[in-house]
Design a protein around this motif. Structure first.
Motif, PDB file in Angstrom:
ATOM      1  N   ASN A 153      16.523 -12.303  -4.381  1.00 34.08           N
ATOM      2  CA  ASN A 153      16.910 -11.480  -3.238  1.00 34.08           C
ATOM      3  C   ASN A 153      18.298 -11.905  -2.767  1.00 34.08           C
ATOM      4  O   ASN A 153      18.566 -13.092  -2.589  1.00 34.08           O
ATOM      5  CB  ASN A 153      15.895 -11.640  -2.098  1.00 34.08           C
ATOM      6  CG  ASN A 153      14.566 -10.988  -2.427  1.00 34.08           C
ATOM      7  OD1 ASN A 153      14.518  -9.949  -3.075  1.00 34.08           O
ATOM      8  ND2 ASN A 153      13.476 -11.607  -1.992  1.00 34.08           N
ATOM      9  N   HIS A 192      12.605 -16.243  -7.486  1.00 27.76           N
ATOM     10  CA  HIS A 192      11.151 -16.104  -7.364  1.00 27.76           C
ATOM     11  C   HIS A 192      10.570 -15.945  -8.767  1.00 27.76           C
ATOM     12  O   HIS A 192      11.075 -15.135  -9.560  1.00 27.76           O
ATOM     13  CB  HIS A 192      10.791 -14.852  -6.557  1.00 27.76           C
ATOM     14  CG  HIS A 192      11.223 -14.899  -5.123  1.00 27.76           C
ATOM     15  ND1 HIS A 192      10.390 -15.256  -4.098  1.00 27.76           N
ATOM     16  CD2 HIS A 192      12.417 -14.613  -4.533  1.00 27.76           C
ATOM     17  CE1 HIS A 192      11.032 -15.186  -2.937  1.00 27.76           C
ATOM     18  NE2 HIS A 192      12.272 -14.796  -3.178  1.00 27.76           N
ATOM     19  N   LYS A 233       5.774 -24.272  -5.275  1.00 23.94           N
ATOM     20  CA  LYS A 233       5.031 -23.058  -4.937  1.00 23.94           C
ATOM     21  C   LYS A 233       5.565 -22.422  -3.666  1.00 23.94           C
ATOM     22  O   LYS A 233       5.869 -23.136  -2.693  1.00 23.94           O
ATOM     23  CB  LYS A 233       3.556 -23.399  -4.708  1.00 23.94           C
ATOM     24  CG  LYS A 233       2.771 -23.493  -5.980  1.00 23.94           C
ATOM     25  CD  LYS A 233       1.282 -23.544  -5.695  1.00 23.94           C
ATOM     26  CE  LYS A 233       0.529 -23.608  -6.997  1.00 23.94           C
ATOM     27  NZ  LYS A 233      -0.864 -23.974  -6.870  1.00 23.94           N
ATOM     28  N   ASP A 234       5.646 -21.111  -3.659  1.00 23.91           N
ATOM     29  CA  ASP A 234       6.022 -20.400  -2.436  1.00 23.91           C
ATOM     30  C   ASP A 234       4.897 -20.539  -1.407  1.00 23.91           C
ATOM     31  O   ASP A 234       3.712 -20.465  -1.746  1.00 23.91           O
ATOM     32  CB  ASP A 234       6.266 -18.911  -2.747  1.00 23.91           C
ATOM     33  CG  ASP A 234       7.010 -18.214  -1.630  1.00 23.91           C
ATOM     34  OD1 ASP A 234       8.176 -17.826  -1.830  1.00 23.91           O
ATOM     35  OD2 ASP A 234       6.423 -18.052  -0.524  1.00 23.91           O
ATOM     36  N   THR A 275      15.746 -14.422   3.138  1.00 23.44           N
ATOM     37  CA  THR A 275      15.524 -15.154   4.386  1.00 23.44           C
ATOM     38  C   THR A 275      16.010 -16.588   4.322  1.00 23.44           C
ATOM     39  O   THR A 275      16.207 -17.210   5.361  1.00 23.44           O
ATOM     40  CB  THR A 275      14.026 -15.162   4.751  1.00 23.44           C
ATOM     41  OG1 THR A 275      13.285 -15.748   3.677  1.00 23.44           O
ATOM     42  CG2 THR A 275      13.510 -13.761   5.018  1.00 23.44           C
ATOM     43  N   HIS A 301      17.763 -18.760  -4.754  1.00 27.00           N
ATOM     44  CA  HIS A 301      16.476 -19.149  -5.337  1.00 27.00           C
ATOM     45  C   HIS A 301      15.951 -18.003  -6.180  1.00 27.00           C
ATOM     46  O   HIS A 301      16.207 -16.833  -5.883  1.00 27.00           O
ATOM     47  CB  HIS A 301      15.465 -19.543  -4.258  1.00 27.00           C
ATOM     48  CG  HIS A 301      15.351 -18.556  -3.141  1.00 27.00           C
ATOM     49  ND1 HIS A 301      16.277 -18.479  -2.120  1.00 27.00           N
ATOM     50  CD2 HIS A 301      14.445 -17.587  -2.907  1.00 27.00           C
ATOM     51  CE1 HIS A 301      15.931 -17.516  -1.289  1.00 27.00           C
ATOM     52  NE2 HIS A 301      14.819 -16.950  -1.743  1.00 27.00           N
ATOM     53  N   GLY A 337      16.076  -8.575   1.841  1.00 26.39           N
ATOM     54  CA  GLY A 337      15.146  -9.429   2.581  1.00 26.39           C
ATOM     55  C   GLY A 337      15.335 -10.905   2.317  1.00 26.39           C
ATOM     56  O   GLY A 337      14.393 -11.689   2.465  1.00 26.39           O
TER      57      GLY A 337
HETATM   58  P1  5GP Z   1      13.641 -14.866   0.264  1.00 22.00           P
HETATM   59  O1  5GP Z   1      12.937 -13.994   1.259  1.00 22.00           O
HETATM   60  O2  5GP Z   1      14.834 -15.568   0.891  1.00 22.00           O
HETATM   61  O3  5GP Z   1      13.974 -14.202  -1.037  1.00 22.00           O
HETATM   62  O4  5GP Z   1      12.583 -15.972  -0.149  1.00 22.00           O
HETATM   63  C1  5GP Z   1      12.314 -17.079   0.620  1.00 22.00           C
HETATM   64  C2  5GP Z   1      10.941 -17.544   0.209  1.00 22.00           C
HETATM   65  O5  5GP Z   1      10.753 -18.860   0.691  1.00 22.00           O
HETATM   66  C3  5GP Z   1       9.808 -16.692   0.812  1.00 22.00           C
HETATM   67  O6  5GP Z   1       9.021 -16.129  -0.236  1.00 22.00           O
HETATM   68  C4  5GP Z   1       9.016 -17.676   1.665  1.00 22.00           C
HETATM   69  O7  5GP Z   1       7.624 -17.464   1.597  1.00 22.00           O
HETATM   70  C5  5GP Z   1       9.424 -19.017   1.067  1.00 22.00           C
HETATM   71  N1  5GP Z   1       9.397 -20.106   2.029  1.00 22.00           N
HETATM   72  C6  5GP Z   1       9.925 -20.087   3.287  1.00 22.00           C
HETATM   73  N2  5GP Z   1       9.706 -21.269   3.893  1.00 22.00           N
HETATM   74  C7  5GP Z   1       9.035 -22.046   2.992  1.00 22.00           C
HETATM   75  C8  5GP Z   1       8.539 -23.373   3.055  1.00 22.00           C
HETATM   76  O8  5GP Z   1       8.660 -24.089   4.060  1.00 22.00           O
HETATM   77  N3  5GP Z   1       7.893 -23.844   1.949  1.00 22.00           N
HETATM   78  C9  5GP Z   1       7.742 -23.088   0.814  1.00 22.00           C
HETATM   79  N4  5GP Z   1       7.078 -23.644  -0.210  1.00 22.00           N
HETATM   80  N5  5GP Z   1       8.207 -21.825   0.738  1.00 22.00           N
HETATM   81  C10 5GP Z   1       8.850 -21.312   1.801  1.00 22.00           C
END
Ligand code: 5GP
Ligand code: ZN
Length: 113
Positions: free
Chosen positions: A86, A101, A29-30, A94, A99, A92
């Motif tokens: 992403n 979503h 889960k996110d 991060t 990965h 965005g």
């Molecule tokens: P991005 O922004 O790179 O496409 O997605 C990264 C995702 O990782 C974000 O939706 C963020 O909420 C999630 N995320 C970041 N740190 C953690 C974490 O420590 N645990 C979990 N389960 N999700 C994380």
């Protein structure tokens, strides 16, 4: 890869609630859900961009997409779902480990930002 959050989840160096795993990837889960259901599908192999993929990586990502689509109940996909990848700063991204979503469980709009 050292100091990569998602590699640490894959290697169990850090704990997260993994709800599915096979040889290719994990799903958890996110932490900051953007929809009623928000999961992340993370390949076990570290790479940041789709453009970094080898032919073998692309076959892995294909299998991951197919598997995601079959986990209807687990991921709440019954009424439809959205997959998002992403790539880079404008999108965005991060976490620098590819990965996917997985968003489901509600009607979703379409906003660019
Ligand atoms: P991005 O922004 O790179 O496409 O997605 C990264 C995702 O990782 C974000 O939706 C963020 O909420 C999630 N995320 C970041 N740190 C953690 C974490 O420590 N645990 C979990 N389960 N999700 C994380
Ligand atoms: Zn990584």
């Amino acid at each position: 890869m050292q100091d990569c959050l998602f590699c640490k989840f894959v290697n169990r160096e850090l704990n997260t609630d993994i709800i599915f795993e096979n040889d290719d990837f994990i799903i958890f889960k996110d932490i900051a859900p953007k929809a009623k259901n928000h999961f992340l599908a993370v390949p076990k192999k570290h790479f940041k961009y789709l453009s970094d993929m080898t032919e073998e990586d692309s076959a892995t990502v294909g299998r991951i997409l197919m598997k995601i689509s079959s986990l209807t109940k687990l991921l709440g996909l019954e009424k439809g779902y959205r997959l998002v990848i992403n790539q880079g700063d404008d999108a965005g991204q991060t976490v620098p480990h590819l990965h996917i979503h997985i968003l489901s469980g509600q009607k979703m709009g379409w906003e660019p930002a």
